[in-house]
Design an enzyme around this catalytic site. Structure first.
Site, PDB file in Angstrom:
ATOM      1  N   ALA A  57       0.930  -1.154   0.057  1.00 51.07           N
ATOM      2  CA  ALA A  57      -0.006  -0.003   0.023  1.00 51.07           C
ATOM      3  C   ALA A  57       0.860   1.233  -0.173  1.00 51.07           C
ATOM      4  CB  ALA A  57      -0.686  -0.083   1.253  1.00 51.07           C
ATOM      5  N   GLY A  67       4.078   3.793  -1.281  1.00 48.39           N
ATOM      6  CA  GLY A  67       4.654   4.382  -2.650  1.00 48.39           C
ATOM      7  C   GLY A  67       5.166   3.353  -3.477  1.00 48.39           C
ATOM      8  N   ILE A  68       6.042   2.898  -3.045  1.00 52.24           N
ATOM      9  CA  ILE A  68       7.026   1.948  -3.878  1.00 52.24           C
ATOM     10  C   ILE A  68       6.107   0.596  -4.127  1.00 52.24           C
ATOM     11  CG2 ILE A  68       9.100   0.146  -3.841  1.00 52.24           C
ATOM     12  CD1 ILE A  68      10.517   2.186  -1.830  1.00 52.24           C
ATOM     13  N   GLY A  69       5.321   0.109  -3.018  1.00 53.28           N
ATOM     14  CA  GLY A  69       4.815  -1.057  -3.180  1.00 53.28           C
ATOM     15  C   GLY A  69       3.474  -0.973  -4.327  1.00 53.28           C
ATOM     16  N   ILE A 104      13.938  -4.500  -0.183  1.00 53.78           N
ATOM     17  CA  ILE A 104      13.823  -3.108  -0.810  1.00 53.78           C
ATOM     18  C   ILE A 104      14.142  -2.220   0.363  1.00 53.78           C
ATOM     19  CG2 ILE A 104      12.496  -1.322  -2.015  1.00 53.78           C
ATOM     20  CD1 ILE A 104      10.941  -3.765  -3.348  1.00 53.78           C
ATOM     21  N   ASN A 107      14.979   0.027   3.135  1.00 46.75           N
ATOM     22  CA  ASN A 107      16.137   0.597   3.864  1.00 46.75           C
ATOM     23  C   ASN A 107      16.238   0.425   5.139  1.00 46.75           C
ATOM     24  OD1 ASN A 107      18.012   1.298   1.405  1.00 46.75           O
ATOM     25  ND2 ASN A 107      16.258   2.769   1.143  1.00 46.75           N
ATOM     26  N   ARG A 116      19.669   4.135 -12.121  1.00 41.90           N
ATOM     27  CA  ARG A 116      20.145   5.783 -12.015  1.00 41.90           C
ATOM     28  C   ARG A 116      21.334   5.727 -12.850  1.00 41.90           C
ATOM     29  NH1 ARG A 116      18.576   6.325  -5.679  1.00 41.90           N
ATOM     30  NH2 ARG A 116      16.628   7.338  -6.032  1.00 41.90           N
ATOM     31  N   HIS A 161      24.130  -0.252  -0.689  1.00 39.31           N
ATOM     32  CA  HIS A 161      23.186   0.655  -1.355  1.00 39.31           C
ATOM     33  C   HIS A 161      22.767   1.880  -0.461  1.00 39.31           C
ATOM     34  CE1 HIS A 161      19.226   1.292  -3.089  1.00 39.31           C
ATOM     35  NE2 HIS A 161      18.477   1.260  -2.221  1.00 39.31           N
ATOM     36  N   MET A 197      11.796   3.570  -7.826  1.00 33.06           N
ATOM     37  CA  MET A 197      12.433   2.319  -6.995  1.00 33.06           C
ATOM     38  C   MET A 197      11.380   1.190  -7.497  1.00 33.06           C
ATOM     39  SD  MET A 197      14.328   0.920  -4.923  1.00 33.06           S
ATOM     40  CE  MET A 197      14.007  -0.822  -5.322  1.00 33.06           C
TER      41      MET A 197
END
Length: 311
Positions: free
Chosen positions: A9, A11-13, A117, A119, A153, A177, A227
């Site tokens: 739910a 932003g990345i997901g 993913i 961090n 990137r 990373h 991402m």
């Protein structure tokens, strides 16, 4: 083929789920989990997209129903960076989230390929490994820190700087990373040469690109869309490897027997068992060798933080 996204739910997901719904092989199953009650609705929303990918969403405290039978698990759950934070500021919250989710993965789908993913990846991957060791299910060939964002990137910035077709740009990014542990091997890029100044500025830009996005979003988030794209690229490579496709190579942060650190980002050949082979990253320039050697204390410290957290 079943792919589970934990943290679906966020932003990345959500970006990752959208891309997987449109790009997974026909007949795949996509399982979305998040603690947020909106998650089943995200799945319903995506289910209206006309692709042959079945999708189901799960919310609540326990991800187990989403994990049953998963071949690939991609974990983006956690809090995002805000201006002034670095990735290590996230550790206090995200370490516990990753530990709890990996405990469920270990119990429910212990042979799945797991891509982290969340961090700080340098540390959360070490946490995942320790949790799996405790559960007696650790297989170093099935655990990955997803560093693909550093790769895409690098591809983008090199193509922009040199006026190249970005589809033709290939670059290995090794190390870790975050910050100085991100090392693009610019000396190996075919069809481009760089001045010493370009190498220094491009390397720094790639290392700090996450902060560039955080500051540009002015408190409204971090790198979620790029991402999501990076995680989709890596997730699809895992799927292709599982399906037996040949010559699938990606850089990832893995327990690959590196001479440099217990976990190290380097190219890996993917296959039916996850990592089929850890590949050498090749010759490096004097600048790159120095950058690699200088990052190792930072990287090893990040790893130790994760190991100590679980112990």
């Amino acid at each position: 083929m079943k792919v589970a996204v934990l943290g679906a739910a966020g932003g990345i997901g959500q970006a990752l789920a959208l891309l997987l719904k449109t790009q997974l092989p026909a007949g795949s199953h996509l399982s979305l989990y998040d603690i947020a009650p909106v998650t089943p609705g995200v799945a319903v929303d995506l289910s209206h997209i006309p692709t042959a990918v079945e999708i189901k969403g799960f919310a609540g405290e326990d991800p187990t129903p989403a994990l049953v039978g998963a071949d690939v698990v991609l974990i983006s759950a956690g809090v995002a960076r805000k201006p002034g934070m670095d990735r290590s500021d996230l550790f206090n919250i995200n370490a516990g989230i990753v530990r709890n989710l990996i405990e469920k993965v270990a119990a429910t789908c212990p042979t799945a390929l797991v891509g982290i993913i969340t961090n700080p990846v340098n540390t959360t991957v070490a946490i995942a490994a320790e949790v799996m060791k405790k559960a007696g299910v650790y297989d170093k060939n099935r655990l990955f820190g997803i560093t693909t964002l550093d790769v895409i990137r690098s591809e983008t910035f090199i193509a922009e700087l040199k006026g190249l077709n970005v589809a033709d740009v290939k670059v290995n990014v090794i190390g870790g990373h975050s910050g100085v542990t991100i090392l693009p091997l610019l000396s190996q890029v075919e069809g481009a040469t760089f001045t010493d100044e370009e190498v220094a500025s491009l390397t720094t830009r790639i290392q700090n690109a996450g902060t560039e996005v955080v500051e540009a979003k002015a408190g409204g988030g971090s790198a979620t869309l790029s991402m999501g794209q990076a995680a989709c690229r890596f997730g699809l490579s895992l799927v292709r490897g599982l399906q037996g496709e040949a010559n699938i190579v990606e850089c990832a942060y893995v327990d690959g027997g590196s001479e440099h650190a217990e976990f190290f980002a380097q190219p890996v050949l993917l296959g039916k068992n996850g990592i089929e082979k850890v590949l050498p990253y090749g010759e490096v320039s004097a600048f790159e060798a120095n950058a690699r050697d200088s990052m190792l204390d930072t990287l090893k410290g990040d790893i130790k933080l994760g190991v100590d957290f679980v112990k």
